[in-house]
Scaffold this active site. Structure first.
Site, PDB file in Angstrom:
ATOM      1  N   HIS A 164       0.129 -10.227  -6.730  1.00  0.00           N
ATOM      2  CA  HIS A 164      -0.907  -9.199  -6.752  1.00  0.00           C
ATOM      3  C   HIS A 164      -0.356  -7.800  -6.475  1.00  0.00           C
ATOM      4  O   HIS A 164      -1.091  -6.810  -6.600  1.00  0.00           O
ATOM      5  CB  HIS A 164      -2.037  -9.542  -5.776  1.00  0.00           C
ATOM      6  CG  HIS A 164      -1.709  -9.367  -4.336  1.00  0.00           C
ATOM      7  ND1 HIS A 164      -2.158  -8.294  -3.601  1.00  0.00           N
ATOM      8  CD2 HIS A 164      -0.989 -10.128  -3.480  1.00  0.00           C
ATOM      9  CE1 HIS A 164      -1.734  -8.401  -2.354  1.00  0.00           C
ATOM     10  NE2 HIS A 164      -1.012  -9.508  -2.254  1.00  0.00           N
ATOM     11  N   CYS A 177      -3.426  -4.302   5.372  1.00  0.00           N
ATOM     12  CA  CYS A 177      -3.297  -5.618   6.001  1.00  0.00           C
ATOM     13  C   CYS A 177      -3.739  -5.606   7.457  1.00  0.00           C
ATOM     14  O   CYS A 177      -3.947  -6.644   8.053  1.00  0.00           O
ATOM     15  CB  CYS A 177      -1.849  -6.109   5.909  1.00  0.00           C
ATOM     16  SG  CYS A 177      -1.252  -6.287   4.219  1.00  0.00           S
TER      17      CYS A 177
END
Length: 388
Positions: free
Chosen positions: A202, A331
């Site tokens: 991704h 993240c």
């Protein structure tokens, strides 16, 4: 309202060719790759074709490419199995690694009572190689070094050759999280002094939930996930054929078009840096992200001259204006502690100003950058937000 996506370091949009390849795989190839009948053999053939294609691009043997659910699993697999199976007694990393490495290293130090050492980094995010050599030469313990190739927050490029050569000199194993570089840089893993590397589809316009680990042959690692004998015994579980097809398609297209697309994105970054400097006096670039020679061409990380009130409202305002970007790393966006990378490299005064990471792809248009800069310029000019 215009919608502008400048968060490609977090994840990238799928190419249409990837979507089409995955749709075809889902519709036409639903057999279990471990089954011996024709339906299973068709899926197995497709998976091995993908493995061979990726290995050929990377200059390695097909058996050295192991499909995983992404970069986090691949990092965990390599670090955990190296400690468990290879007798690693000292793990050397840095405090600005991705949390997939950092948190795993910290957990391993507690679980296995190994020594965990952190090589210091300078204000640009580069490790001190003299300090690394001192750690490597300290004793005869078996060592593993884990340092990322491209920092996901500030874009600093690690000299893989220099670090790998040091590791080889002292008989240490070398792992690099290459999630932000595979698909964006030419990489011949066989020619690099690397034992382990990781990738996530991704990050280069492939699907989420799939990636791979490069494990140099005969290193002796076992399996992290127990069960069947899939992935040469390294990773049990039925392979997601459609995701692997998406990974292969995105990977091939990334490298087929690398020269053209990297030149285009590099041009965007150069334009953005100069335009932002002109529009927002006092803007500062974190690490060496403002230097294309020393950082990746795909992202820039910068501090804005805003007061506390402006800093609190910045991301909310950008989102209202249709602009997607990150404050530090996506993240860890749920964390209130701020970016561990910026906390490590910035002074206390610099940490008081808000930082943004904007990251680009070949889908990004110059008009997108003009819009984002115009929004930042107006926000920074507002009396309630500006410093001074």
């Amino acid at each position: 309202m215009r919608h502008v996506y400048l968060d490609n370091a977090a994840t990238t949009p799928l190419r249409q060719e990837v979507i089409t390849a995955m749709q075809d795989a889902l519709a036409d190839c639903y057999g279990n790759p471990s089954s011996t009948h024709a339906f299973g053999r068709k899926a197995r053939t497709g998976i091995e074709k993908a493995r061979k294609s990726i290995a050929a691009r990377m200059g390695v043997k097909p058996g050295e490419i192991i499909f995983t659910s992404g970069g986090t699993e691949a990092d965990n697999m390599i670090l955990r199995c190296a400690v468990r199976d290879l007798g690693i007694q000292t793990l050397i990393t840095s405090r600005i690694e991705h949390h997939a490495v950092l948190h795993t290293a910290e957990a391993l130090a507690q679980e296995y009572d190994i020594r965990l050492e952190f090589v210091p980094v300078d204000a640009t995010g580069n490790p001190d190689l003299a300090a690394l050599e001192a750690l490597l030469s300290e004793d005869e313990r078996k060592k593993l070094v884990s340092l990322m190739h491209v920092n996901n927050e500030i874009g600093t490029l690690l000299d893989l050759q220099a670090v790998g050569s040091l590791c080889a000199q002292y008989n240490a194993l070398f792992h690099s999280d290459t999630v932000q570089s595979i698909g964006h840089y030419p990489m011949n893993l066989e020619e690099l002094p690397l034992d382990f590397a990781t990738a996530a589809a991704h990050k280069f316009h492939g699907p989420k939930g799939v990636g791979f680990a490069y494990i140099r042959k005969q290193t002796g690692l076992g399996s992290l996930i127990m069960g069947g004998s899939q992935e040469r015994g390294y990773r049990a579980g039925t392979e997601p054929y459609h995701n692997i097809v998406g990974l292969e398609t995105a990977f091939d297209l990334a490298y087929d078009r690398l020269e053209e697309e990297s030149a285009y994105v590099s041009g965007l970054k150069t334009y953005f840096i100069e335009a932002l400097k002109e529009a927002v006096p006092g803007v500062q670039f974190n690490g060496c992200s403002g230097d294309l020679e020393k950082s990746t061409y795909t992202l820039v990380n910068f501090r804005l001259p805003l007061n506390e009130s402006g800093a609190r409202m910045l991301l909310f305002h950008l989102d209202l204006q249709g602009i997607a970007c990150s404050k530090g790393s996506a993240c860890q966006s749920g964390s209130t502690g701020g970016s561990h990378v910026l906390n490590e490299i910035l002074s206390e005064a610099e940490k008081q100003k808000p930082s943004l990471r904007m990251s680009f792809s070949h889908y990004t248009k110059r008009e997108d950058l003009d819009y984002a800069i115009a929004v930042l310029k107006e926000f920074c000019k507002a009396p309630e937000s500006a410093l001074g």
